[in-house]
Design a protein around this motif. Structure first.
Motif, PDB file in Angstrom:
ATOM      1  N   VAL A 192       0.841  -1.206   0.000  1.00 17.92           N
ATOM      2  CA  VAL A 192       0.000   0.000   0.000  1.00 17.92           C
ATOM      3  C   VAL A 192       0.872   1.251   0.000  1.00 17.92           C
ATOM      4  O   VAL A 192       0.655   2.190  -0.782  1.00 17.92           O
ATOM      5  CB  VAL A 192      -0.948  -0.005   1.212  1.00 17.92           C
ATOM      6  N   ALA A 193       1.878   1.274   0.865  1.00 21.00           N
ATOM      7  CA  ALA A 193       2.788   2.420   0.912  1.00 21.00           C
ATOM      8  C   ALA A 193       3.566   2.544  -0.385  1.00 21.00           C
ATOM      9  O   ALA A 193       3.831   3.662  -0.859  1.00 21.00           O
ATOM     10  CB  ALA A 193       3.739   2.281   2.097  1.00 21.00           C
ATOM     11  N   LEU A 194       3.929   1.426  -0.978  1.00 25.76           N
ATOM     12  CA  LEU A 194       4.705   1.451  -2.223  1.00 25.76           C
ATOM     13  C   LEU A 194       3.883   2.010  -3.377  1.00 25.76           C
ATOM     14  O   LEU A 194       4.341   2.903  -4.103  1.00 25.76           O
ATOM     15  CB  LEU A 194       5.186   0.047  -2.549  1.00 25.76           C
ATOM     16  N   PHE A 195       2.666   1.511  -3.557  1.00 23.99           N
ATOM     17  CA  PHE A 195       1.849   1.962  -4.678  1.00 23.99           C
ATOM     18  C   PHE A 195       1.455   3.430  -4.536  1.00 23.99           C
ATOM     19  O   PHE A 195       1.438   4.171  -5.524  1.00 23.99           O
ATOM     20  CB  PHE A 195       0.595   1.096  -4.808  1.00 23.99           C
ATOM     21  N   CYS A 196       1.138   3.860  -3.311  1.00 24.47           N
ATOM     22  CA  CYS A 196       0.666   5.225  -3.107  1.00 24.47           C
ATOM     23  C   CYS A 196       1.808   6.218  -2.912  1.00 24.47           C
ATOM     24  O   CYS A 196       1.670   7.399  -3.252  1.00 24.47           O
ATOM     25  CB  CYS A 196      -0.276   5.287  -1.901  1.00 24.47           C
ATOM     26  N   GLY A 197       2.928   5.773  -2.377  1.00 28.42           N
ATOM     27  CA  GLY A 197       4.039   6.679  -2.148  1.00 28.42           C
ATOM     28  C   GLY A 197       4.933   6.863  -3.350  1.00 28.42           C
ATOM     29  O   GLY A 197       5.641   7.868  -3.471  1.00 28.42           O
ATOM     30  N   THR A 231       3.763  13.789  -2.785  1.00 31.73           N
ATOM     31  CA  THR A 231       3.587  15.093  -3.429  1.00 31.73           C
ATOM     32  C   THR A 231       4.546  16.152  -2.901  1.00 31.73           C
ATOM     33  O   THR A 231       4.646  17.224  -3.495  1.00 31.73           O
ATOM     34  CB  THR A 231       2.144  15.600  -3.238  1.00 31.73           C
ATOM     35  N   VAL A 232       5.231  15.869  -1.797  1.00 32.99           N
ATOM     36  CA  VAL A 232       6.120  16.879  -1.220  1.00 32.99           C
ATOM     37  C   VAL A 232       7.587  16.512  -1.366  1.00 32.99           C
ATOM     38  O   VAL A 232       8.455  17.284  -0.958  1.00 32.99           O
ATOM     39  CB  VAL A 232       5.802  17.099   0.275  1.00 32.99           C
ATOM     40  N   THR A 233       7.883  15.344  -1.932  1.00 35.37           N
ATOM     41  CA  THR A 233       9.270  14.947  -2.116  1.00 35.37           C
ATOM     42  C   THR A 233       9.460  14.386  -3.510  1.00 35.37           C
ATOM     43  O   THR A 233       8.518  13.890  -4.125  1.00 35.37           O
ATOM     44  CB  THR A 233       9.692  13.888  -1.077  1.00 35.37           C
ATOM     45  N   ASP A 234      10.684  14.493  -4.010  1.00 34.75           N
ATOM     46  CA  ASP A 234      11.014  13.925  -5.313  1.00 34.75           C
ATOM     47  C   ASP A 234      11.643  12.546  -5.183  1.00 34.75           C
ATOM     48  O   ASP A 234      12.040  11.954  -6.187  1.00 34.75           O
ATOM     49  CB  ASP A 234      11.991  14.847  -6.065  1.00 34.75           C
ATOM     50  N   ALA A 235      11.756  12.045  -3.957  1.00 33.76           N
ATOM     51  CA  ALA A 235      12.384  10.744  -3.704  1.00 33.76           C
ATOM     52  C   ALA A 235      11.316   9.708  -3.363  1.00 33.76           C
ATOM     53  O   ALA A 235      10.733   9.766  -2.274  1.00 33.76           O
ATOM     54  CB  ALA A 235      13.398  10.855  -2.568  1.00 33.76           C
ATOM     55  N   PRO A 236      11.024   8.769  -4.255  1.00 27.82           N
ATOM     56  CA  PRO A 236      10.003   7.744  -3.964  1.00 27.82           C
ATOM     57  C   PRO A 236      10.315   6.947  -2.711  1.00 27.82           C
ATOM     58  O   PRO A 236       9.417   6.637  -1.929  1.00 27.82           O
ATOM     59  CB  PRO A 236      10.029   6.860  -5.216  1.00 27.82           C
ATOM     60  N   LEU A 237      11.597   6.628  -2.505  1.00 26.29           N
ATOM     61  CA  LEU A 237      11.966   5.860  -1.324  1.00 26.29           C
ATOM     62  C   LEU A 237      11.660   6.619  -0.040  1.00 26.29           C
ATOM     63  O   LEU A 237      11.262   6.033   0.965  1.00 26.29           O
ATOM     64  CB  LEU A 237      13.458   5.507  -1.377  1.00 26.29           C
TER      65      LEU A 237
END
Length: 301
Positions: free
Chosen positions: A110-115, A216-222
C-alpha cells in the motif's frame, strides 16, 4: 508596405479555466491522463510484478513452514491464536495469513503503490512534462491516487485469495474453527473473511493517504514509501504503550486488528465502526493536504 495582420484575440477558455487563459480547440481536461493509460503504465513496472510475486509466494512459504515445523501449537504463547488452528482447513489458513500479514506485510505494498506514484514522476523528471501536456494538477492527483488505491486493493485481495486456494488444496475444505472454541460453517466463513479483507483495506487508507501526501512533497520515492512505513511503525509502537490510556483510541493502529471481530460466532461491529471512522478521518485530512499543497507547488523536475 502593408500593415501586419492584427494578432487574433484568444478565445475564452472552457468553464473552470483560469481567467484569460486560452485553450486549444478540442482540449478537454477530462480526456488527459486516462485511468486505463495510467493503470497500464503501473502494471508493467517491475516493482508491481515483484510485489505480486511475493504476495503469491507468502502462503506457500507458510505451508512449507508448517510442513517442516509440524502442527502449530499454542505452547509458550499468552493464549490461543489463529496460528494454532491454521492447518485445520483452507478457511483457517486464509485467516492465519491475514493475521500474520495485516500488521506489516500488507502495509508495504500500500505504501509502495501510493508513495511511489507521484514522486517517481518527479524522480524521472517527467512530472513537469505531464503538467505541460497539459494535465490539470487536480486530475493528475486524482488519477494517480485512484490507480494506486486500485492496485492496493488488488494486493490486499490477492494474498487471502491465494491463501484460501492453497490452504484448501493443502488442508482441505471445511469449517473455520475458532481458537477460543466453536466454529463457523464454511458457508458463513467466506462472507466473514470478505468483511475482514474490506476492513483491512479501510484501515490501510491511513497509510495510503500518508504515503500519497509524502509523494507530493518529495522527489524521492523511497523517502515517501519509507516515511509512510516508518510512521505506521511508530503508530504501532505508541499503541503498545498502555500508559497512554484512552489516547490510544485516536491511533489507527489501535484498531488494525478489529477485523478479527468478524470471525467470532457473533459478529461484533463496534470495533470495526470505530476503526473505520478513525481511518477515514485521517485519510481525508492527509489527502486534502496533498491536493492543497500540490496545487501551488513549484514543479522543477
Amino acid at each position: 508596405m502593408s500593415a501586419a495582420p492584427a494578432t487574433p484575440v484568444p478565445a475564452p477558455g472552457a468553464p473552470g479555466d483560469a481567467p484569460g487563459r486560452a485553450t486549444a480547440p478540442g482540449y478537454r481536461p477530462g480526456r488527459t491522463l486516462r485511468l486505463r493509460v495510467e493503470a497500464r503504465r503501473q502494471v508493467r513496472r517491475r516493482r508491481t510484478m515483484i510485489v505480486a510475486a511475493l504476495l503469491v509466494a507468502l502462503p506457500f512459504i507458510l505451508i512449507a513452514a508448517f510442513a517442516i515445523g509440524g502442527t502449530p501449537s499454542g505452547e509458550g504463547s499468552n493464549g490461543p491464536t489463529l496460528i494454532d488452528v491454521a492447518t485445520v482447513s483452507g478457511a483457517n489458513f486464509c485467516a492465519t495469513c491475514l493475521f500474520v500479514s495485516a500488521g506489516f506485510v500488507l502495509v508495504v505494498p500500500v505504501a509502495l503503490f501510493c508513495g511511489d506514484t507521484v514522486a517517481s514522476e518527479a524522480g524521472w523528471s517527467s512530472l513537469r512534462y505531464l503538467l505541460a501536456a497539459p494535465v490539470p494538477r487536480a486530475r493528475l492527483l486524482t488519477v494517480k491516487l485512484t490507480v494506486a488505491l486500485g492496485f492496493s486493493a488488488v494486493a490486499l485481495v490477492l494474498l487471502p485469495a491465494v491463501a484460501l486456494l492453497a490452504g484448501t488444496v493443502a488442508y482441505g475444505w471445511g469449517d473455520l474453527e475458532l481458537p477460543t472454541g466453536g466454529a463457523l460453517a464454511s458457508g458463513d466463513a467466506l462472507p466473514r473473511l470478505a468483511v475482514a479483507v474490506v476492513y483491512i483495506f479501510i484501515s490501510q487508507l491511513v497509510t495510503a493517504a500518508l504515503a500519497f501526501w509524502l509523494s507530493t512533497v518529495t522527489d524521492a520515492p523511497l523517502g515517501a514509501v519509507g516515511g509512510a512505513v516508518g510512521l505506521t511503525i511508530v503508530g504501532n509502537v505508541l499503541d503498545a504503550v498502555t500508559a497512554l490510556g484512552s489516547w490510544r483510541d485516536v491511533l489507527p493502529a489501535h484498531w488494525q486488528f478489529s477485523w478479527a471481530d468478524a470471525l467470532q460466532p457473533t459478529m461484533e461491529w463496534s470495533g470495526m465502526v470505530q476503526g473505520t471512522s478513525v481511518s477515514l478521518s485521517y485519510a481525508i485530512v492527509l489527502t486534502a493536504l496533498a491536493f492543497r499543497g500540490f496545487r501551488t507547488k513549484d514543479i522543477v523536475s
